[in-house]
Write an enzyme that holds these catalytic residues in place. Structure first.
Site, PDB file in Angstrom:
ATOM      1  N   LYS A 166      23.177 -34.175  -2.857  1.00 52.49           N
ATOM      2  CA  LYS A 166      21.752 -34.371  -3.169  1.00 52.49           C
ATOM      3  C   LYS A 166      21.217 -33.181  -3.954  1.00 52.49           C
ATOM      4  CE  LYS A 166      20.834 -37.391   0.742  1.00 52.49           C
ATOM      5  NZ  LYS A 166      20.632 -37.450   2.192  1.00 52.49           N
TER       6      LYS A 166
ATOM      7  N   GLN B 182      17.887 -34.812   7.186  1.00 46.77           N
ATOM      8  CA  GLN B 182      19.189 -35.477   7.188  1.00 46.77           C
ATOM      9  C   GLN B 182      19.503 -36.017   8.583  1.00 46.77           C
ATOM     10  OE1 GLN B 182      20.970 -35.988   4.376  1.00 46.77           O
ATOM     11  NE2 GLN B 182      22.482 -37.141   5.525  1.00 46.77           N
TER      12      GLN B 182
ATOM     13  N   ASP C 137      12.440 -40.926   2.127  1.00 46.63           N
ATOM     14  CA  ASP C 137      13.386 -41.866   2.740  1.00 46.63           C
ATOM     15  C   ASP C 137      12.714 -43.207   3.056  1.00 46.63           C
ATOM     16  OD1 ASP C 137      16.016 -40.856   3.100  1.00 46.63           O
ATOM     17  OD2 ASP C 137      15.349 -39.518   4.702  1.00 46.63           O
TER      18      ASP C 137
END
Ligand code: GUN
Length: 283
Positions: free
Chosen positions: A49, A93, A116
């Site tokens: 990422k 995460q 997200d």
């Protein structure tokens, strides 16, 4: 012989488009990636990422906490990131180590920075089709299908897996695109009777060789969202690719299918958040 849905190539195109857009916008999008503990899979995801962000001119900042930092500390880190004007996207995460409530942590992220799209506000907005962000993996699947001219309208889409991150939002997004949608899961009796009806089959379970050739209608579009390791440690999805590919019309490889698209969508969401922060809408 199926046409390969080449997510890797499309993700490269999207990243290039984003790179140009970021450069021309005068914006300085910033993404914070919070990692707790030392899950090796998370390490790989987070590193890629960060690399993607660098390519596109998006600033990324990793906040690494030890597994025993505690929920309070993590919530304090999120509260600070929520306030920072140079950070437009916040990603924690997952999975978190034992002792953390993922729901509590996700709900602490400011919805406008929730790239997200896991926050309840964003989940609810997806449900009614009025959303700022879409969760990266199902959004990546839709973009991949669109790119290859595969229109879900009127098709029977069978989603295998009902996770909050993929299965449920994928089904909703297919529904918004006028597919007839069936969601299957571990308690579905006679799974293959249903998967064989699929015009578009999305596998998102995490079980090697779950989807075998006898479970796929000839000519179906097969999308494999999973990321597993086989008995030799090789990356693979849920679909028995070697045997399904000859009967499918389109199929995603693993790796190189949905995975790179997921990463590209995170960059898109971060730019969307940065634009929204200055009152610009994404085109
Ligand atoms: N872990 C595996 N996939 C994801 C994802 O899409 N977002 C976050 N935050 N964690 C993950």
């Amino acid at each position: 012989m199926a046409i390969i849905l080449d997510g890797k190539a499309l993700a490269e195109e999207i990243k290039e488009k984003l790179r140009v857009e970021v450069a021309q916008s005068g914006l300085h999008p910033g993404l914070a990636v919070v990692v707790v503990g030392d899950n090796p899979a998370s390490r790989i995801y987070v590193d890629s990422k960060k690399k993607d962000c660098a390519v596109c001119g998006i600033k990324s900042e990793e906040i690494a906490l030890p597994a025993d930092a505690g929920e309070e500390k993590l919530l304090a880190v999120i509260a600070e990131l929520n306030q920072r004007p140079d950070i437009h996207g916040i990603l924690v995460q997952l999975p978190l180590p034992e002792g953390y409530s993922e729901q509590k942590v996700i709900q602490a992220i400011a919805p406008e920075k929730d790239v997200d799209a896991f926050h309840l506000i964003n989940v609810g907005r997806i449900m009614v089709g009025n959303y700022a962000f879409l969760p990266c993996t199902p959004a990546g699947v839709m973009e991949l299908l669109d790119h290859y001219g595969i229109d879900p309208k009127g098709k029977h889409c069978v989603v295998v897996g009902r996770s909050d991150i993929v299965g449920k939002p994928q089904a909703m997004m297919m529904l918004h695109r006028h597919a007839t949608v069936t969601i299957c899961h571990s308690r579905t009796p006679d799974l293959s009777a249903i998967t064989r009806q699929a015009d578009i089959l999305v596998a998102a379970v995490g079980k090697v060789n779950l989807i075998t050739a006898d479970m796929v209608k000839p000519g179906a579009v097969v999308v494999d969202v999973a990321m597993n390791r086989d008995e030799n440690g090789k990356l693979c999805g849920d679909v028995d690719f070697a045997n399904v590919e000859p009967i499918a019309s389109y199929i995603t490889p693993v790796p190189g299918g949905v995975g790179p698209m997921t990463r590209a969508m995170l960059l898109e969401n971060t730019l969307t958040a940065a634009k929204a922060a200055v009152g610009l809408q994404k085109e």
